[in-house]
Design an enzyme around this catalytic site. Structure first.
Site, PDB file in Angstrom:
ATOM      1  N   GLU A 113       0.839  -1.202   0.000  1.00  0.00           N
ATOM      2  CA  GLU A 113       0.000   0.000   0.000  1.00  0.00           C
ATOM      3  C   GLU A 113       0.872   1.248   0.000  1.00  0.00           C
ATOM      4  O   GLU A 113       1.939   1.274   0.618  1.00  0.00           O
ATOM      5  CB  GLU A 113      -0.905  -0.006   1.241  1.00  0.00           C
ATOM      6  CG  GLU A 113      -1.922   1.111   1.296  1.00  0.00           C
ATOM      7  CD  GLU A 113      -2.905   0.909   2.452  1.00  0.00           C
ATOM      8  OE1 GLU A 113      -3.263  -0.251   2.743  1.00  0.00           O
ATOM      9  OE2 GLU A 113      -3.303   1.909   3.069  1.00  0.00           O
ATOM     10  N   GLU A 117      -3.022  10.516   3.004  1.00  0.00           N
ATOM     11  CA  GLU A 117      -4.171  10.670   3.897  1.00  0.00           C
ATOM     12  C   GLU A 117      -4.202  12.097   4.443  1.00  0.00           C
ATOM     13  O   GLU A 117      -3.230  12.559   5.038  1.00  0.00           O
ATOM     14  CB  GLU A 117      -4.099   9.681   5.059  1.00  0.00           C
ATOM     15  CG  GLU A 117      -4.293   8.233   4.636  1.00  0.00           C
ATOM     16  CD  GLU A 117      -4.191   7.274   5.806  1.00  0.00           C
ATOM     17  OE1 GLU A 117      -5.066   6.399   5.925  1.00  0.00           O
ATOM     18  OE2 GLU A 117      -3.229   7.402   6.593  1.00  0.00           O
ATOM     19  N   THR A 130       1.613  10.437   4.873  1.00  0.00           N
ATOM     20  CA  THR A 130       1.916   9.426   3.869  1.00  0.00           C
ATOM     21  C   THR A 130       2.412   8.179   4.583  1.00  0.00           C
ATOM     22  O   THR A 130       2.947   8.246   5.694  1.00  0.00           O
ATOM     23  CB  THR A 130       2.982   9.918   2.871  1.00  0.00           C
ATOM     24  OG1 THR A 130       4.221  10.139   3.550  1.00  0.00           O
ATOM     25  CG2 THR A 130       2.529  11.205   2.189  1.00  0.00           C
ATOM     26  N   GLU A 141       5.038   6.143   8.700  1.00  0.00           N
ATOM     27  CA  GLU A 141       4.332   7.407   8.543  1.00  0.00           C
ATOM     28  C   GLU A 141       5.284   8.600   8.455  1.00  0.00           C
ATOM     29  O   GLU A 141       6.291   8.666   9.158  1.00  0.00           O
ATOM     30  CB  GLU A 141       3.372   7.638   9.714  1.00  0.00           C
ATOM     31  CG  GLU A 141       2.290   6.596   9.869  1.00  0.00           C
ATOM     32  CD  GLU A 141       2.694   5.454  10.782  1.00  0.00           C
ATOM     33  OE1 GLU A 141       3.902   5.348  11.108  1.00  0.00           O
ATOM     34  OE2 GLU A 141       1.811   4.672  11.186  1.00  0.00           O
ATOM     35  N   TRP A 205      -8.404   8.043  15.723  1.00  0.00           N
ATOM     36  CA  TRP A 205      -6.948   8.233  15.691  1.00  0.00           C
ATOM     37  C   TRP A 205      -6.485   9.476  14.929  1.00  0.00           C
ATOM     38  O   TRP A 205      -5.377   9.983  15.164  1.00  0.00           O
ATOM     39  CB  TRP A 205      -6.277   7.016  15.041  1.00  0.00           C
ATOM     40  CG  TRP A 205      -6.647   6.852  13.581  1.00  0.00           C
ATOM     41  CD1 TRP A 205      -7.751   6.223  13.088  1.00  0.00           C
ATOM     42  CD2 TRP A 205      -5.934   7.351  12.447  1.00  0.00           C
ATOM     43  NE1 TRP A 205      -7.778   6.300  11.717  1.00  0.00           N
ATOM     44  CE2 TRP A 205      -6.672   6.976  11.298  1.00  0.00           C
ATOM     45  CE3 TRP A 205      -4.759   8.071  12.288  1.00  0.00           C
ATOM     46  CZ2 TRP A 205      -6.260   7.310  10.004  1.00  0.00           C
ATOM     47  CZ3 TRP A 205      -4.343   8.399  10.995  1.00  0.00           C
ATOM     48  CH2 TRP A 205      -5.094   8.012   9.878  1.00  0.00           C
TER      49      TRP A 205
END
Length: 295
Positions: A113, A117, A130, A141, A205
């Protein structure tokens, strides 16, 4: 003009200069007029059908999130390499807990993936996170504060994925690089992936570690999308063909950032990145192995 005002203006002009100077190769060679590619040509709605609105004869799509459901769509095809881009205008104002996502993903527990976001926020700029997953493992992240308000207008977000590297772009500016270091024993996304776009409830979150919840009195939250063309190698192509230099995104000029891209990328990391897993000594006493290659 005082010193602080001068430095602020100088910094803004410097960013504009880099945006103009950056090598927009990935946008020039495609040669397809984005305005002529409709949603139904490459995508299909996958959930929250009642919260999906097609506009301008399918040249624009609006996703909504309300108390009953979010919504999303995905590409009709699976890809094994390519250049994928979309224009996004995220929901405005207080969007605590709301996540707008654009990503590539395969299926299953050992999925690959690559994520964009947009993490909602109270009034003010929201964070862009990202992430990269390989064989089901993420925890890579990075977060940055954009140099513009992504809710005011459409901006272009893109993912280059080839045998050499993955590059995430914002308006032609590289904001993340993940290199193929399989020769060094590291994993790299290689499974067939689809393009997925969604608007969903991430209040557990997404904002302040889950402390700030969605204010449902402001619903529905709406995100708009344009530009539905993808330049990618389909999974059903001949074996190993998706790594071929016959595809423009696999040619040598895309094996690394150009000089102007590297300068712009360095500027982003220095001025706008506010979290990098590679620097998080609480989570990782020793930086993950791929960090020395990607930073």
């Amino acid at each position: 003009m005082n010193k602080m005002e001068y430095l602020s203006i100088f910094g803004f002009v410097s960013v504009l200069y880099l945006i103009i100077r950056v090598d927009a190769r990935a946008y020039e060679v495609n040669g397809i007029d984005q305005s002529k590619v409709g949603f139904d040509d490459n995508y299909v709605v996958t959930w929250g059908q009642n919260n999906v609105l097609k506009l301008n004869q399918g040249k624009e799509v609006q996703l909504s999130l309300d108390h009953s459901s979010g919504s999303g769509f995905e590409s009709k095809n699976h890809y094994e390499s390519g250049f994928f881009q979309i224009r996004i205008k995220v929901p405005p104002k207080d969007t605590s807990g709301v996540v707008t996502a654009f990503y590539l993903t395969s299926k299953g527990n050992t999925h690959d993936e690559v994520d964009f976001e947009f993490l909602g926020n109270k009034e003010g700029k929201l964070a862009v996170q990202t992430n990269v997953f390989t064989n089901g493992k993420g925890n890579r992240e990075q977060k940055l504060a954009l140099w513009f308000d992504p809710s005011k207008d459409f901006h272009t977000y893109a993912i280059l994925w080839n045998p050499y590297q993955i590059v995430l772009y914002v308006d032609n500016i590289p904001v993340r690089v993940f290199k193929n270091t399989t020769s060094q024993g590291m994993n790299y996304p290689s499974k067939p992936m689809q393009v997925v776009v969604s608007l969903w409830n991430g209040e557990n979150w997404a904002t302040d570690g889950g402390k700030s919840k969605i204010n449902w009195s402001l619903a529905p939250f709406k995100a708009n999308f344009q530009g539905f063309n993808n330049s990618g190698c389909f999974t059903n192509a001949e074996k190993n063909a998706c790594g071929s230099s016959a595809y423009w995104w696999n040619t040598g000029s895309y094996s690394k950032l150009s000089d102007s891209e590297q300068k712009a990328y360095t500027n982003v990391r220095q001025k706008y990145m506010n979290y990098d897993y590679c620097s998080d000594k609480v989570r990782f006493h020793v930086p993950p192995s791929e960090c020395k290659w990607n930073n």
